[in-house]
Write an enzyme that holds these catalytic residues in place. Structure first.
Site, mmCIF file in Angstrom:
data_model
loop_
_atom_site.group_PDB
_atom_site.id
_atom_site.type_symbol
_atom_site.label_atom_id
_atom_site.label_comp_id
_atom_site.label_asym_id
_atom_site.label_seq_id
_atom_site.Cartn_x
_atom_site.Cartn_y
_atom_site.Cartn_z
ATOM 1 N N ASN A 148 18.571 11.614 41.460
ATOM 2 C CA ASN A 148 19.640 10.709 41.055
ATOM 3 C C ASN A 148 20.099 9.882 42.255
ATOM 4 O O ASN A 148 20.609 10.437 43.233
ATOM 5 C CB ASN A 148 20.791 11.543 40.476
ATOM 6 C CG ASN A 148 21.950 10.721 40.002
ATOM 7 O OD1 ASN A 148 22.506 9.921 40.750
ATOM 8 N ND2 ASN A 148 22.342 10.942 38.759
ATOM 9 N N LYS B 95 23.840 10.373 43.215
ATOM 10 C CA LYS B 95 24.069 11.651 43.908
ATOM 11 C C LYS B 95 23.482 11.623 45.317
ATOM 12 O O LYS B 95 24.081 12.131 46.250
ATOM 13 C CB LYS B 95 23.450 12.808 43.133
ATOM 14 C CG LYS B 95 24.229 13.256 41.945
ATOM 15 C CD LYS B 95 23.567 14.487 41.343
ATOM 16 C CE LYS B 95 24.223 14.910 40.065
ATOM 17 N NZ LYS B 95 23.551 16.079 39.465
ATOM 18 N N ASP C 104 24.496 20.653 41.433
ATOM 19 C CA ASP C 104 24.270 20.518 40.002
ATOM 20 C C ASP C 104 25.626 20.275 39.376
ATOM 21 O O ASP C 104 26.413 21.199 39.231
ATOM 22 C CB ASP C 104 23.611 21.757 39.402
ATOM 23 C CG ASP C 104 23.329 21.563 37.920
ATOM 24 O OD1 ASP C 104 22.727 20.532 37.577
ATOM 25 O OD2 ASP C 104 23.734 22.414 37.118
ATOM 26 N N SER C 105 25.890 19.025 39.058
ATOM 27 C CA SER C 105 27.188 18.699 38.474
ATOM 28 C C SER C 105 27.178 18.846 36.970
ATOM 29 O O SER C 105 28.215 18.912 36.344
ATOM 30 C CB SER C 105 27.616 17.288 38.864
ATOM 31 O OG SER C 105 26.619 16.361 38.493
#
Length: 95
Positions: A12, A15, A76-77
């Site tokens: 991502n 991120k 890891d959101s």
């Protein structure tokens, strides 16, 4: 002596930027795509099958660290849905 490399394990771009900001003082911080380009190979994405965001971040960091041989930073959101009383979906990437 060169600085040790730190792998920022995310596909991502947003991120990667956020984690890159956190590692701005580390001379050897590389995003996953930068590392893959430099090494000329693609790393397999670890199966994030943990029961929490923390477990999935640990799975990702350990998997990429093992494959690349580098200290690795991962997160890891996942997905949090307020309408579900903030029920967290750590496996949201596979939903």
């Amino acid at each position: 002596m060169s600085e040790p490399e730190v792998l920022i394990a995310t596909e991502n771009n947003h991120k990667a930027g956020e984690l890159g900001d956190l590692t701005a003082g580390l001379a050897g911080a590389l995003s996953l795509s930068e590392w893959e380009t430099k090494e000329g190979r693609i790393l397999a994405e670890p199966l994030e099958d943990g029961r929490s965001f923390l477990e999935n971040a640990r799975i990702k960091a350990c998997g990429y660290a093992s494959a690349a041989g580098l200290t690795t930073l991962a997160d890891d959101s996942g997905l949090t849905v307020p309408a579900l009383n903030t029920y967290s979906l750590p496996n949201s990437s596979s939903v």
